[in-house]
Scaffold this motif. Structure first.
Motif, PDB file in Angstrom:
ATOM      1  N   LYS A   1      27.659  22.597  38.070  1.00 16.25           N
ATOM      2  CA  LYS A   1      27.652  24.007  38.626  1.00 16.25           C
ATOM      3  C   LYS A   1      28.633  24.783  38.203  1.00 16.25           C
ATOM      4  O   LYS A   1      30.107  23.971  38.112  1.00 16.25           O
ATOM      5  CB  LYS A   1      27.719  23.849  40.158  1.00 16.25           C
ATOM      6  CG  LYS A   1      27.764  25.445  40.884  1.00 16.25           C
ATOM      7  CD  LYS A   1      27.653  25.104  42.254  1.00 16.25           C
ATOM      8  CE  LYS A   1      26.436  24.662  43.039  1.00 16.25           C
ATOM      9  NZ  LYS A   1      26.444  24.727  44.570  1.00 16.25           N
ATOM     10  N   VAL A   2      28.661  25.896  37.891  1.00 19.93           N
ATOM     11  CA  VAL A   2      29.934  26.787  37.515  1.00 19.93           C
ATOM     12  C   VAL A   2      30.084  27.834  38.343  1.00 19.93           C
ATOM     13  O   VAL A   2      29.131  28.701  38.832  1.00 19.93           O
ATOM     14  CB  VAL A   2      29.635  27.419  36.137  1.00 19.93           C
ATOM     15  CG1 VAL A   2      30.718  28.246  35.511  1.00 19.93           C
ATOM     16  CG2 VAL A   2      29.083  26.358  35.000  1.00 19.93           C
ATOM     17  N   LYS A   3      31.334  28.234  38.797  1.00 21.02           N
ATOM     18  CA  LYS A   3      31.832  29.156  39.685  1.00 21.02           C
ATOM     19  C   LYS A   3      32.971  30.001  39.251  1.00 21.02           C
ATOM     20  O   LYS A   3      33.670  29.326  38.497  1.00 21.02           O
ATOM     21  CB  LYS A   3      31.952  28.407  41.174  1.00 21.02           C
ATOM     22  CG  LYS A   3      31.084  27.750  41.782  1.00 21.02           C
ATOM     23  CD  LYS A   3      31.668  27.257  43.235  1.00 21.02           C
ATOM     24  CE  LYS A   3      30.929  27.298  44.005  1.00 21.02           C
ATOM     25  NZ  LYS A   3      31.313  26.683  45.652  1.00 21.02           N
ATOM     26  N   ARG A   4      33.085  31.313  39.735  1.00 22.33           N
ATOM     27  CA  ARG A   4      34.268  32.094  39.664  1.00 22.33           C
ATOM     28  C   ARG A   4      34.808  32.222  40.790  1.00 22.33           C
ATOM     29  O   ARG A   4      34.170  32.547  41.879  1.00 22.33           O
ATOM     30  CB  ARG A   4      34.047  33.351  38.848  1.00 22.33           C
ATOM     31  CG  ARG A   4      35.292  33.964  38.521  1.00 22.33           C
ATOM     32  CD  ARG A   4      34.969  35.311  37.838  1.00 22.33           C
ATOM     33  NE  ARG A   4      33.873  35.965  38.320  1.00 22.33           N
ATOM     34  CZ  ARG A   4      33.665  37.331  37.794  1.00 22.33           C
ATOM     35  NH1 ARG A   4      34.328  37.841  36.722  1.00 22.33           N
ATOM     36  NH2 ARG A   4      32.715  38.058  38.324  1.00 22.33           N
ATOM     37  N   LEU A   5      35.958  32.055  40.997  1.00 18.90           N
ATOM     38  CA  LEU A   5      37.023  31.896  42.217  1.00 18.90           C
ATOM     39  C   LEU A   5      37.975  32.947  42.058  1.00 18.90           C
ATOM     40  O   LEU A   5      38.710  33.139  41.117  1.00 18.90           O
ATOM     41  CB  LEU A   5      37.588  30.686  42.665  1.00 18.90           C
ATOM     42  CG  LEU A   5      36.774  29.688  43.086  1.00 18.90           C
ATOM     43  CD1 LEU A   5      35.957  28.786  41.756  1.00 18.90           C
ATOM     44  CD2 LEU A   5      37.675  28.466  43.741  1.00 18.90           C
ATOM     45  N   LEU A   6      38.174  33.695  43.116  1.00 16.82           N
ATOM     46  CA  LEU A   6      39.528  34.654  43.316  1.00 16.82           C
ATOM     47  C   LEU A   6      40.257  34.307  44.314  1.00 16.82           C
ATOM     48  O   LEU A   6      39.602  34.319  45.680  1.00 16.82           O
ATOM     49  CB  LEU A   6      39.009  36.120  43.241  1.00 16.82           C
ATOM     50  CG  LEU A   6      40.383  37.159  43.318  1.00 16.82           C
ATOM     51  CD1 LEU A   6      40.180  38.489  42.442  1.00 16.82           C
ATOM     52  CD2 LEU A   6      40.519  37.452  44.512  1.00 16.82           C
ATOM     53  N   VAL A   7      41.475  33.721  44.124  1.00 21.86           N
ATOM     54  CA  VAL A   7      42.247  33.350  45.266  1.00 21.86           C
ATOM     55  C   VAL A   7      43.580  34.660  45.275  1.00 21.86           C
ATOM     56  O   VAL A   7      44.088  35.150  44.253  1.00 21.86           O
ATOM     57  CB  VAL A   7      43.094  32.339  44.679  1.00 21.86           C
ATOM     58  CG1 VAL A   7      43.929  31.816  46.138  1.00 21.86           C
ATOM     59  CG2 VAL A   7      41.863  31.093  44.767  1.00 21.86           C
TER      60      VAL A   7
ATOM     61  N   CYS B   1      47.771  33.819  48.866  1.00 20.77           N
ATOM     62  CA  CYS B   1      46.698  33.033  49.814  1.00 20.77           C
ATOM     63  C   CYS B   1      46.561  31.812  49.112  1.00 20.77           C
ATOM     64  O   CYS B   1      46.681  31.448  48.056  1.00 20.77           O
ATOM     65  CB  CYS B   1      45.641  33.735  49.901  1.00 20.77           C
ATOM     66  SG  CYS B   1      45.771  35.320  51.094  1.00 20.77           S
ATOM     67  N   GLN B   2      46.033  30.871  49.713  1.00 23.93           N
ATOM     68  CA  GLN B   2      45.534  29.586  49.271  1.00 23.93           C
ATOM     69  C   GLN B   2      44.274  28.784  49.735  1.00 23.93           C
ATOM     70  O   GLN B   2      44.034  29.213  50.948  1.00 23.93           O
ATOM     71  CB  GLN B   2      46.745  28.452  49.250  1.00 23.93           C
ATOM     72  CG  GLN B   2      47.073  28.188  50.552  1.00 23.93           C
ATOM     73  CD  GLN B   2      48.428  27.274  50.682  1.00 23.93           C
ATOM     74  OE1 GLN B   2      48.861  26.822  49.779  1.00 23.93           O
ATOM     75  NE2 GLN B   2      49.045  27.050  52.067  1.00 23.93           N
TER      76      GLN B   2
ATOM     77  N   MET C   1      25.833  35.991  43.367  1.00 30.05           N
ATOM     78  CA  MET C   1      26.254  36.701  44.914  1.00 30.05           C
ATOM     79  C   MET C   1      27.570  36.086  45.093  1.00 30.05           C
ATOM     80  O   MET C   1      27.928  34.999  44.973  1.00 30.05           O
ATOM     81  CB  MET C   1      25.167  35.985  45.649  1.00 30.05           C
ATOM     82  CG  MET C   1      25.347  36.477  47.168  1.00 30.05           C
ATOM     83  SD  MET C   1      24.185  36.016  48.223  1.00 30.05           S
ATOM     84  CE  MET C   1      24.584  34.520  48.717  1.00 30.05           C
ATOM     85  N   ARG C   2      28.476  37.049  45.557  1.00 30.44           N
ATOM     86  CA  ARG C   2      29.779  36.881  45.847  1.00 30.44           C
ATOM     87  C   ARG C   2      29.674  36.407  47.310  1.00 30.44           C
ATOM     88  O   ARG C   2      29.193  36.974  48.374  1.00 30.44           O
ATOM     89  CB  ARG C   2      30.643  38.123  45.826  1.00 30.44           C
ATOM     90  CG  ARG C   2      32.045  38.047  45.828  1.00 30.44           C
ATOM     91  CD  ARG C   2      32.745  39.276  45.426  1.00 30.44           C
ATOM     92  NE  ARG C   2      32.700  39.178  44.025  1.00 30.44           N
ATOM     93  CZ  ARG C   2      33.374  40.004  43.317  1.00 30.44           C
ATOM     94  NH1 ARG C   2      34.027  40.968  43.992  1.00 30.44           N
ATOM     95  NH2 ARG C   2      33.253  40.254  41.970  1.00 30.44           N
TER      96      ARG C   2
ATOM     97  N   GLY D   1      39.949  34.920  49.706  1.00 30.10           N
ATOM     98  CA  GLY D   1      39.541  35.686  48.750  1.00 30.10           C
ATOM     99  C   GLY D   1      37.839  35.563  48.648  1.00 30.10           C
ATOM    100  O   GLY D   1      37.235  35.745  49.462  1.00 30.10           O
ATOM    101  N   TRP D   2      37.313  35.075  47.239  1.00 28.69           N
ATOM    102  CA  TRP D   2      35.911  34.997  47.272  1.00 28.69           C
ATOM    103  C   TRP D   2      35.535  33.897  46.051  1.00 28.69           C
ATOM    104  O   TRP D   2      36.493  33.742  45.455  1.00 28.69           O
ATOM    105  CB  TRP D   2      35.151  36.339  47.110  1.00 28.69           C
ATOM    106  CG  TRP D   2      35.733  37.010  45.942  1.00 28.69           C
ATOM    107  CD1 TRP D   2      36.514  38.067  45.945  1.00 28.69           C
ATOM    108  CD2 TRP D   2      35.262  37.092  44.416  1.00 28.69           C
ATOM    109  NE1 TRP D   2      36.827  38.737  44.611  1.00 28.69           N
ATOM    110  CE2 TRP D   2      36.175  37.846  43.787  1.00 28.69           C
ATOM    111  CE3 TRP D   2      34.804  36.149  43.648  1.00 28.69           C
ATOM    112  CZ2 TRP D   2      36.081  38.215  42.372  1.00 28.69           C
ATOM    113  CZ3 TRP D   2      34.779  36.161  42.336  1.00 28.69           C
ATOM    114  CH2 TRP D   2      35.337  37.109  41.734  1.00 28.69           C
ATOM    115  N   PHE D   3      34.142  33.525  46.082  1.00 30.08           N
ATOM    116  CA  PHE D   3      33.868  32.716  44.994  1.00 30.08           C
ATOM    117  C   PHE D   3      32.302  33.350  44.588  1.00 30.08           C
ATOM    118  O   PHE D   3      31.751  33.669  45.634  1.00 30.08           O
ATOM    119  CB  PHE D   3      33.784  31.168  45.249  1.00 30.08           C
ATOM    120  CG  PHE D   3      32.640  30.721  46.231  1.00 30.08           C
ATOM    121  CD1 PHE D   3      31.789  30.356  45.769  1.00 30.08           C
ATOM    122  CD2 PHE D   3      32.947  30.660  47.441  1.00 30.08           C
ATOM    123  CE1 PHE D   3      30.584  29.750  46.768  1.00 30.08           C
ATOM    124  CE2 PHE D   3      32.259  29.999  48.531  1.00 30.08           C
ATOM    125  CZ  PHE D   3      31.059  29.778  47.959  1.00 30.08           C
TER     126      PHE D   3
END
Length: 113
Positions: free
Chosen positions: A20-26, A30-31, A1-2, A8-10
């Motif tokens: 735990k493994v996540k994907r992040l988009l910055v 942005c920061q 789930m995004r 941005g989002w994770f």
């Protein structure tokens, strides 16, 4: 789930006891908050885009393939460059919850504890 954030989002990809493994988009320019965690360390691998990564006092240029280890308690942040920055994040620890964030500076007016 995004999960959408101002920067941005994770999305959570995988979780098991101790990690735990996540994907992040910055998003570009942005920061993330300047932050630290009391209960976990993190490993970041840049998988797309560009920007900068901070751990304690050291900035690292973020391009695909760059890896950064963030020890528990270290002050850190990620910043998108002239492209969106995509990071694969692996969290390590006994307590892996979103509330384990101490924000020291935040561009988006979120509560700083």
């Amino acid at each position: 789930m995004r999960v959408e954030r101002p920067w941005g989002w994770f999305e959570d990809l995988l979780e098991a006891p101790g990690y735990k493994v996540k994907r992040l988009l910055v998003q570009r320019h942005c920061q993330l908050s300047l932050q630290r965690h009391l209960h976990r360390s993190e490993s970041w691998t840049v998988i797309a885009g560009n920007g900068q990564l901070l751990c304690d006092d050291a900035w690292t240029t973020a391009i695909p393939g760059v890896m950064l280890t963030i020890p528990k308690g270290s002050i850190h942040r990620a910043r998108g460059g002239n492209e969106d920055l995509v990071i694969l994040e692996v969290q390590h620890g006994e307590v892996l919850v979103e509330d384990d964030i101490e924000r020291l500076q935040d561009d988006y007016g979120r509560v700083i504890t």
